[in-house]
Design a protein around this motif. Sequence first.
Motif, PDB file in Angstrom:
ATOM      1  N   CYS A 111      38.199  79.714  35.493  1.00  0.00           N
ATOM      2  CA  CYS A 111      39.462  80.407  35.775  1.00  0.00           C
ATOM      3  C   CYS A 111      40.540  79.438  36.268  1.00  0.00           C
ATOM      4  O   CYS A 111      41.749  79.633  35.994  1.00  0.00           O
ATOM      5  CB  CYS A 111      39.233  81.509  36.808  1.00  0.00           C
ATOM      6  SG  CYS A 111      38.236  82.878  36.190  1.00  0.00           S
TER       7      CYS A 111
ATOM      8  N   GLU B 104      41.851  77.853  33.173  1.00  0.00           N
ATOM      9  CA  GLU B 104      42.659  78.816  32.437  1.00  0.00           C
ATOM     10  C   GLU B 104      43.931  79.194  33.187  1.00  0.00           C
ATOM     11  O   GLU B 104      44.867  79.761  32.606  1.00  0.00           O
ATOM     12  CB  GLU B 104      41.826  80.078  32.164  1.00  0.00           C
ATOM     13  CG  GLU B 104      40.668  79.820  31.208  1.00  0.00           C
ATOM     14  CD  GLU B 104      39.694  80.982  31.132  1.00  0.00           C
ATOM     15  OE1 GLU B 104      38.874  81.022  30.188  1.00  0.00           O
ATOM     16  OE2 GLU B 104      39.741  81.860  32.022  1.00  0.00           O
TER      17      GLU B 104
ATOM     18  N   THR C 102      42.400  89.995  32.867  1.00  0.00           N
ATOM     19  CA  THR C 102      42.314  89.877  31.408  1.00  0.00           C
ATOM     20  C   THR C 102      43.667  89.577  30.768  1.00  0.00           C
ATOM     21  O   THR C 102      43.740  88.740  29.846  1.00  0.00           O
ATOM     22  CB  THR C 102      41.715  91.167  30.812  1.00  0.00           C
ATOM     23  OG1 THR C 102      40.389  91.343  31.310  1.00  0.00           O
ATOM     24  CG2 THR C 102      41.663  91.088  29.297  1.00  0.00           C
TER      25      THR C 102
ATOM     26  N   GLN D 108      44.441  86.051  30.348  1.00  0.00           N
ATOM     27  CA  GLN D 108      43.459  85.318  29.538  1.00  0.00           C
ATOM     28  C   GLN D 108      42.568  84.425  30.410  1.00  0.00           C
ATOM     29  O   GLN D 108      42.324  83.259  30.105  1.00  0.00           O
ATOM     30  CB  GLN D 108      44.164  84.471  28.463  1.00  0.00           C
ATOM     31  CG  GLN D 108      44.808  85.305  27.370  1.00  0.00           C
ATOM     32  CD  GLN D 108      45.374  84.450  26.247  1.00  0.00           C
ATOM     33  OE1 GLN D 108      46.196  83.549  26.481  1.00  0.00           O
ATOM     34  NE2 GLN D 108      44.943  84.723  25.021  1.00  0.00           N
TER      35      GLN D 108
ATOM     36  N   TYR E  32      36.633  85.099  31.346  1.00  0.00           N
ATOM     37  CA  TYR E  32      35.736  85.586  30.279  1.00  0.00           C
ATOM     38  C   TYR E  32      34.278  85.603  30.749  1.00  0.00           C
ATOM     39  O   TYR E  32      33.537  86.563  30.504  1.00  0.00           O
ATOM     40  CB  TYR E  32      35.894  84.711  29.036  1.00  0.00           C
ATOM     41  CG  TYR E  32      37.247  84.839  28.385  1.00  0.00           C
ATOM     42  CD1 TYR E  32      37.571  85.964  27.640  1.00  0.00           C
ATOM     43  CD2 TYR E  32      38.214  83.842  28.549  1.00  0.00           C
ATOM     44  CE1 TYR E  32      38.825  86.100  27.042  1.00  0.00           C
ATOM     45  CE2 TYR E  32      39.463  83.971  27.950  1.00  0.00           C
ATOM     46  CZ  TYR E  32      39.763  85.097  27.217  1.00  0.00           C
ATOM     47  OH  TYR E  32      41.005  85.228  26.642  1.00  0.00           O
TER      48      TYR E  32
ATOM     49  N   THR F 220      40.563  94.266  26.773  1.00  0.00           N
ATOM     50  CA  THR F 220      40.347  93.109  25.898  1.00  0.00           C
ATOM     51  C   THR F 220      40.961  93.355  24.527  1.00  0.00           C
ATOM     52  O   THR F 220      41.539  92.442  23.908  1.00  0.00           O
ATOM     53  CB  THR F 220      38.841  92.833  25.757  1.00  0.00           C
ATOM     54  OG1 THR F 220      38.257  92.683  27.055  1.00  0.00           O
ATOM     55  CG2 THR F 220      38.589  91.567  24.960  1.00  0.00           C
TER      56      THR F 220
ATOM     57  N   VAL G 184      44.858  93.004  24.897  1.00  0.00           N
ATOM     58  CA  VAL G 184      45.281  91.620  25.122  1.00  0.00           C
ATOM     59  C   VAL G 184      45.069  90.785  23.863  1.00  0.00           C
ATOM     60  O   VAL G 184      45.935  89.981  23.458  1.00  0.00           O
ATOM     61  CB  VAL G 184      44.526  91.022  26.316  1.00  0.00           C
ATOM     62  CG1 VAL G 184      44.785  89.524  26.415  1.00  0.00           C
ATOM     63  CG2 VAL G 184      44.951  91.709  27.604  1.00  0.00           C
ATOM     64  N   THR G 185      43.939  90.941  23.203  1.00  0.00           N
ATOM     65  CA  THR G 185      43.671  90.172  21.978  1.00  0.00           C
ATOM     66  C   THR G 185      44.650  90.555  20.877  1.00  0.00           C
ATOM     67  O   THR G 185      45.150  89.687  20.129  1.00  0.00           O
ATOM     68  CB  THR G 185      42.231  90.433  21.505  1.00  0.00           C
ATOM     69  OG1 THR G 185      41.324  90.145  22.570  1.00  0.00           O
ATOM     70  CG2 THR G 185      41.895  89.553  20.311  1.00  0.00           C
TER      71      THR G 185
ATOM     72  N   ARG H 211      48.039  88.895  21.718  1.00  0.00           N
ATOM     73  CA  ARG H 211      48.010  87.436  21.571  1.00  0.00           C
ATOM     74  C   ARG H 211      47.975  87.033  20.089  1.00  0.00           C
ATOM     75  O   ARG H 211      48.658  86.090  19.660  1.00  0.00           O
ATOM     76  CB  ARG H 211      46.783  86.864  22.298  1.00  0.00           C
ATOM     77  CG  ARG H 211      46.860  86.991  23.818  1.00  0.00           C
ATOM     78  CD  ARG H 211      48.024  86.223  24.378  1.00  0.00           C
ATOM     79  NE  ARG H 211      48.074  86.320  25.842  1.00  0.00           N
ATOM     80  CZ  ARG H 211      49.009  85.748  26.589  1.00  0.00           C
ATOM     81  NH1 ARG H 211      49.982  85.068  25.995  1.00  0.00           N
ATOM     82  NH2 ARG H 211      48.999  85.871  27.901  1.00  0.00           N
TER      83      ARG H 211
END
Length: 423
Positions: free
Chosen positions: A38, A41, A85, A88, A91, A122, A125-126, A129
């Motif tokens: 984290c 990230e 989340t 990003q 995970y 998820t 967000v995916t 992105r």
Amino acid sequence: MTTTGEEDTAARGGPLWWSRRRSAAFDLSLGFVSAVECAVEGVPFARAAGVPVAVGVVFGALAGSVLVGRRKWPIAVVLVAIAITPAQMGYLMGIVGLYTLAASELPRRIIASLAGMQLVGTLIVTFVRVRQSMDQGRLTIGDWFIPFAAITASLGLTAPPLLLGMYVGARRRLMESLRERADSLERELQLLAERAEERAEWARGEERTRIAREMHDVVAHRVSLMVVHAAALQAVARKDPEKAVRNAVLVGDMGRQALTELREMLGVLRSGGPGARAASAPLSAVAAAVVEEGEGPCLEELEELVGQSAAAGMVVELSVEGEVRAYAREVEQTAYRVVQEALTNVHKHAAGAKTRVRLAHRVAEIAMQVENGAPPEVGSVGLPSGGNGLVGMRERVVALGGVFVSGPTESGGFRVSAVIPAS
């Protein structure tokens, strides 16, 4: 190797909420890896949000370290993973947290709700992105790839840990149930073993008592008569040689009869015979084997029994009432033994007393009574007493469902009465 519940409890001793030290070390390692992930990230997140990189790194490290408490607070770990989340991040924390949540004992509706929230988060967000990447020209694939990538990524990050956690939780509950059942069975077997040992000890005591009673019945009466005849022989040896000879013959006959009965019983004790059980059988079976093998006493021999006492100098009278008939072997033997033991007690404690033996054949039972008058002041031969004759008679009669009563009479004598069912 499966351990029992007590062994499993004894093996525990970890710090704080951990049950084992290795569990604590494993969770600390996961927390460290998650914090590093984290923190790394957090760098692009800080740049995209326009905040100092150090802030993003610290924020990511703090958020990722929450994974350390996954066993104690799985819901909090999953909620933090859902919250970060959009940045990003987390995970590893999301995957491990969801696995821990699914494997826990929490209600299924809570697990399903949090898993659904993580799946939707998820997915969104995916989707965003991938859409941004295509708008910026970094991806040149068709629009169909956006929902495909979003669905694949969300399912890939949610379904495997969820299913694996549910499987591990179910398996863990099954193992705990089997362990508890094994502990319960072990306790039950131990209890059964203790009860079996107690029953075996009680049975051995009962068997010893029964064999002692059988030996007493076989020997006591004839030996008592032998002692009485021997005393009479000593008294008349010089005055009446012919009577002394008759008494000597009676002593010899009674001794031989006692030896014969002892040989029968000892033979069964040593090796068993045809129709009887082996010598390794319980002692309670030995007495029964003696009855099966030998002729055993019966009511037809009662007159002879009374005659032997009369020959020893006892004034005894036998009266039989009702229709004479045959009974079961154990009934006849018990009735015979009661009369025999009662006459033996008269020889021991009331030698010379007048005695009356009554036998009554009734419709559904057979009754017997032996009553002697007050003993004379002289004439006792001083025979020893084991003190178990009345007890043995009572046990025999009660075992067949009968009634046994004994006690002194108003005239100073003694009465023994018994009633035995005919079947």
